[in-house]
Scaffold this motif. Sequence first.
Motif, PDB file in Angstrom:
ATOM      1  N   ILE A 155     -10.249  -2.359 -11.209  1.00  0.00           N
ATOM      2  CA  ILE A 155     -10.085  -1.441 -10.083  1.00  0.00           C
ATOM      3  C   ILE A 155      -9.228  -2.106  -9.002  1.00  0.00           C
ATOM      4  O   ILE A 155      -8.296  -1.502  -8.470  1.00  0.00           O
ATOM      5  N   VAL A 156      -9.561  -3.356  -8.690  1.00  0.00           N
ATOM      6  CA  VAL A 156      -8.795  -4.093  -7.677  1.00  0.00           C
ATOM      7  C   VAL A 156      -7.346  -4.227  -8.118  1.00  0.00           C
ATOM      8  O   VAL A 156      -6.419  -4.003  -7.318  1.00  0.00           O
ATOM      9  N   ASN A 157      -7.123  -4.546  -9.382  1.00  0.00           N
ATOM     10  CA  ASN A 157      -5.771  -4.675  -9.914  1.00  0.00           C
ATOM     11  C   ASN A 157      -5.020  -3.360  -9.751  1.00  0.00           C
ATOM     12  O   ASN A 157      -3.855  -3.339  -9.320  1.00  0.00           O
ATOM     13  N   GLY A 158      -5.681  -2.246 -10.064  1.00  0.00           N
ATOM     14  CA  GLY A 158      -5.068  -0.928  -9.913  1.00  0.00           C
ATOM     15  C   GLY A 158      -4.709  -0.646  -8.462  1.00  0.00           C
ATOM     16  O   GLY A 158      -3.633  -0.086  -8.175  1.00  0.00           O
ATOM     17  N   ARG A 161      -1.610  -2.650  -7.557  1.00  0.00           N
ATOM     18  CA  ARG A 161      -0.413  -2.032  -8.145  1.00  0.00           C
ATOM     19  C   ARG A 161      -0.013  -0.769  -7.387  1.00  0.00           C
ATOM     20  O   ARG A 161       1.165  -0.539  -7.116  1.00  0.00           O
ATOM     21  N   ALA A 162      -1.009   0.045  -7.025  1.00  0.00           N
ATOM     22  CA  ALA A 162      -0.720   1.277  -6.293  1.00  0.00           C
ATOM     23  C   ALA A 162      -0.099   0.969  -4.930  1.00  0.00           C
ATOM     24  O   ALA A 162       0.885   1.612  -4.522  1.00  0.00           O
ATOM     25  N   GLU A 163      -0.665  -0.009  -4.223  1.00  0.00           N
ATOM     26  CA  GLU A 163      -0.125  -0.376  -2.912  1.00  0.00           C
ATOM     27  C   GLU A 163       1.277  -0.959  -3.035  1.00  0.00           C
ATOM     28  O   GLU A 163       2.142  -0.714  -2.191  1.00  0.00           O
ATOM     29  N   LYS A 166       3.788   1.766  -3.514  1.00  0.00           N
ATOM     30  CA  LYS A 166       4.105   2.418  -2.241  1.00  0.00           C
ATOM     31  C   LYS A 166       5.200   1.649  -1.506  1.00  0.00           C
ATOM     32  O   LYS A 166       5.928   2.214  -0.702  1.00  0.00           O
ATOM     33  N   ARG A 167       5.296   0.370  -1.788  1.00  0.00           N
ATOM     34  CA  ARG A 167       6.311  -0.480  -1.144  1.00  0.00           C
ATOM     35  C   ARG A 167       7.580  -0.560  -1.987  1.00  0.00           C
ATOM     36  O   ARG A 167       8.459  -1.355  -1.703  1.00  0.00           O
ATOM     37  N   GLY A 168       7.576   0.220  -3.084  1.00  0.00           N
ATOM     38  CA  GLY A 168       8.746   0.235  -3.949  1.00  0.00           C
ATOM     39  C   GLY A 168       8.845  -0.954  -4.885  1.00  0.00           C
ATOM     40  O   GLY A 168       9.901  -1.263  -5.411  1.00  0.00           O
ATOM     41  N   LYS A 169       7.741  -1.579  -5.141  1.00  0.00           N
ATOM     42  CA  LYS A 169       7.705  -2.764  -6.012  1.00  0.00           C
ATOM     43  C   LYS A 169       6.760  -2.495  -7.154  1.00  0.00           C
ATOM     44  O   LYS A 169       5.551  -2.411  -6.958  1.00  0.00           O
ATOM     45  N   ASP A 170       7.326  -2.367  -8.348  1.00  0.00           N
ATOM     46  CA  ASP A 170       6.514  -2.080  -9.534  1.00  0.00           C
ATOM     47  C   ASP A 170       6.110  -3.393 -10.177  1.00  0.00           C
ATOM     48  O   ASP A 170       6.970  -4.147 -10.669  1.00  0.00           O
TER      49      ASP A 170
END
Length: 171
Positions: A155-158, A161-163, A166-170
């Motif tokens: 969950i934390v990892n997800g 990744r989601a945050e 949002k910053r344009g960094k996959d």
Amino acid sequence: MKSLSRMLSTAALAAGLALAGVSANAPDAVKPASPAAIAAAEEILAMKNASAMYVAAVPNIVQQTKESLMQSNLNYQKDLNEVAVVVAQALNGREKEIGEGMAKIYATEFTEQELKDLVTFYKSPLGQKLLSSEPKAIQSSMGYMNQWAQSFAQIVNGQFRAEMRKRGKDI
């Protein structure tokens, strides 16, 4: 589960040794426990099979020391293996000092009467059930905590990744 049990035993031993070190180095403010309090504490520790935590302390420390010495003395491997047997035999039984130290710690943390009451409790049917069931409950709880931590880490990892997305960094 065996490695978890070994880790718990090692952690418990380390905690016990740390407490013993703190207690041994503490100022004289702690009054010595009575022989009866120490005896009651020893009885409690025996009923709780506390010696299982440290029964292998001497051979384990001898093995660790041997391995450490071998790292910088590879040419003495045969000798170090032979010396390890001699040292282990010479120091066999010293692990009992851990139990004695633990009993003294218990005897300073609880009054003599409290320790006697605990002995009575552990001899009662509920106390006997606690002694027999608690190790399994602790082991199961540790397993649950490990499962929870693994699931929560996903969950934390997800969330990370989601945050980052949002910053344009996959990542």
